[in-house]
Design a protein around this motif. Structure first.
Motif, PDB file in Angstrom:
ATOM      1  N   HIS A   1       5.981 -14.295 -44.207  1.00  0.00           N
ATOM      2  CA  HIS A   1       5.199 -13.419 -45.082  1.00  0.00           C
ATOM      3  C   HIS A   1       6.068 -12.877 -46.211  1.00  0.00           C
ATOM      4  O   HIS A   1       6.990 -12.076 -45.974  1.00  0.00           O
ATOM      5  N   LEU A   2       5.800 -13.315 -47.434  1.00  0.00           N
ATOM      6  CA  LEU A   2       6.404 -12.688 -48.601  1.00  0.00           C
ATOM      7  C   LEU A   2       5.724 -11.344 -48.833  1.00  0.00           C
ATOM      8  O   LEU A   2       4.714 -11.007 -48.209  1.00  0.00           O
TER       9      LEU A   2
ATOM     10  N   HIS B   1      -0.375  -7.275 -44.901  1.00  0.00           N
ATOM     11  CA  HIS B   1       0.786  -6.373 -44.834  1.00  0.00           C
ATOM     12  C   HIS B   1       1.353  -6.382 -43.418  1.00  0.00           C
ATOM     13  O   HIS B   1       1.692  -5.338 -42.843  1.00  0.00           O
ATOM     14  N   LEU B   2       1.510  -7.569 -42.868  1.00  0.00           N
ATOM     15  CA  LEU B   2       1.882  -7.745 -41.465  1.00  0.00           C
ATOM     16  C   LEU B   2       3.386  -7.610 -41.249  1.00  0.00           C
ATOM     17  O   LEU B   2       4.193  -8.051 -42.063  1.00  0.00           O
TER      18      LEU B   2
ATOM     19  N   GLY C   1       1.210 -13.150 -50.973  1.00  0.00           N
ATOM     20  CA  GLY C   1       2.099 -12.611 -49.963  1.00  0.00           C
ATOM     21  C   GLY C   1       1.331 -11.690 -49.050  1.00  0.00           C
ATOM     22  O   GLY C   1       0.397 -11.011 -49.481  1.00  0.00           O
ATOM     23  N   THR C   2       1.715 -11.668 -47.771  1.00  0.00           N
ATOM     24  CA  THR C   2       0.945 -10.920 -46.777  1.00  0.00           C
ATOM     25  C   THR C   2       1.845 -10.085 -45.874  1.00  0.00           C
ATOM     26  O   THR C   2       1.453  -9.697 -44.780  1.00  0.00           O
ATOM     27  N   GLY C   3       3.053  -9.790 -46.339  1.00  0.00           N
ATOM     28  CA  GLY C   3       4.012  -9.082 -45.513  1.00  0.00           C
ATOM     29  C   GLY C   3       4.283  -7.657 -45.945  1.00  0.00           C
ATOM     30  O   GLY C   3       3.758  -7.170 -46.945  1.00  0.00           O
ATOM     31  N   THR C   4       5.114  -6.989 -45.176  1.00  0.00           N
ATOM     32  CA  THR C   4       5.526  -5.616 -45.458  1.00  0.00           C
ATOM     33  C   THR C   4       6.598  -5.592 -46.545  1.00  0.00           C
ATOM     34  O   THR C   4       6.973  -6.623 -47.098  1.00  0.00           O
TER      35      THR C   4
END
Length: 260
Positions: free
Chosen positions: A35-36, A229-230, A9-12
């Motif tokens: 993005h999870l 963390h996009l 996962g690459t999200g906030t």
């Protein structure tokens, strides 16, 4: 020996798409805009390690066909990095043994207090229907070996608090940070790739923005840097073209090959 760092996962903390949002990114059909919550899987043929266990863990490990986990390393105890901990029971049920979870002592104390049902079942009355976890305190910056993987903790600053990054071989994973302490820079020399917090273009008090993350990559002279963390402010196709050579937007499912 090679290993793979897979970005689960690459999200906030909100994830992308966000609940109740009608912005173009949240409605994008580009899979790189989904993005999870931030997490990673480090693996070789014989060793499998998770970094963080957020609320999307079940979906992430099923999508990537993660069949076994030998250890978990936690960056910090914010909900988007920890609140999938109960889904670890799927792995401990299969292997019938406790799963080591490494974190700073402050964080293991937090886990023990807030998820007490995991640790108070001394009589095993719930069998394997709860996760069986063995908390292990990270002692300073000592390197930990899990199977074939040498995992080096990297202390980070995260707003008014702290988080832990990790270096495996020639790759570093540094999500959720607003600064890198001077004492951590010697641990980050000679990297070939780095995944680093890069929330968005505009500044934020608990996360690096793009400009700050790119400056860290230049200081460390890392050939390939991936911003994670996009937020939902960042459309992949539009913003990747604005980044300098060697800097890339991360996306879910991205594999980064490293060497031990």
């Amino acid at each position: 020996m090679d290993f793979t760092l897979t970005l689960l996962g690459t999200g906030t903390s909100h994830g992308v798409p966000m609940i109740g949002c009608d912005c173009p990114v949240c409605h994008s059909t580009d899979p790189r805009d989904r993005h999870l919550r931030a997490a990673a899987w480090v693996h070789t043929d014989d060793t499998s390690v998770l970094i963080d266990v957020g609320p999307d863990l079940r979906e992430q490990v099923i999508r990537q066909h993660v069949m076994r986990v030998d250890a978990v390393f936690l960056t910090h105890t914010h909900a988007d990095h920890l609140h999938g901990i109960d889904d670890l029971r799927g792995f401990t049920r299969l292997c019938r043994q406790a799963l080591p979870l490494y974190a700073r002592k402050h964080d293991t104390d937090f886990i023990r207090n807030h998820f007490d049902y995991i640790f108070n079942d001394h009589d095993f009355k719930h069998g394997w229907f709860i996760p069986r976890i063995e908390l292990r305190d990270l002692d300073g910056q000592d390197l930990i070996r899990v199977g074939a993987l040498p995992i080096q903790p990297i202390p980070l600053v995260h707003g008014h608090g702290h988080a832990m990054g990790y270096r495996i071989g020639n790759v570093a994973y540094l999500t959720d940070c607003s600064a890198i302490p001077e004492s951590s820079y010697p641990l980050l020399q000679g990297l070939d790739a780095m995944v680093i917090d890069g929330l968005r273009w505009t500044p934020h008090y608990t996360h690096l923005c793009f400009e700050q993350a790119i400056a860290e990559a230049k200081r460390l002279q890392v050939p390939k840097t991936y911003l994670t963390h996009l937020t939902h402010d960042i459309a992949y196709a539009e913003n990747q073209a604005k980044l300098p050579p060697g800097v890339f937007l991360a996306y879910d499912g991205l594999d980064i090959t490293g060497t031990l």
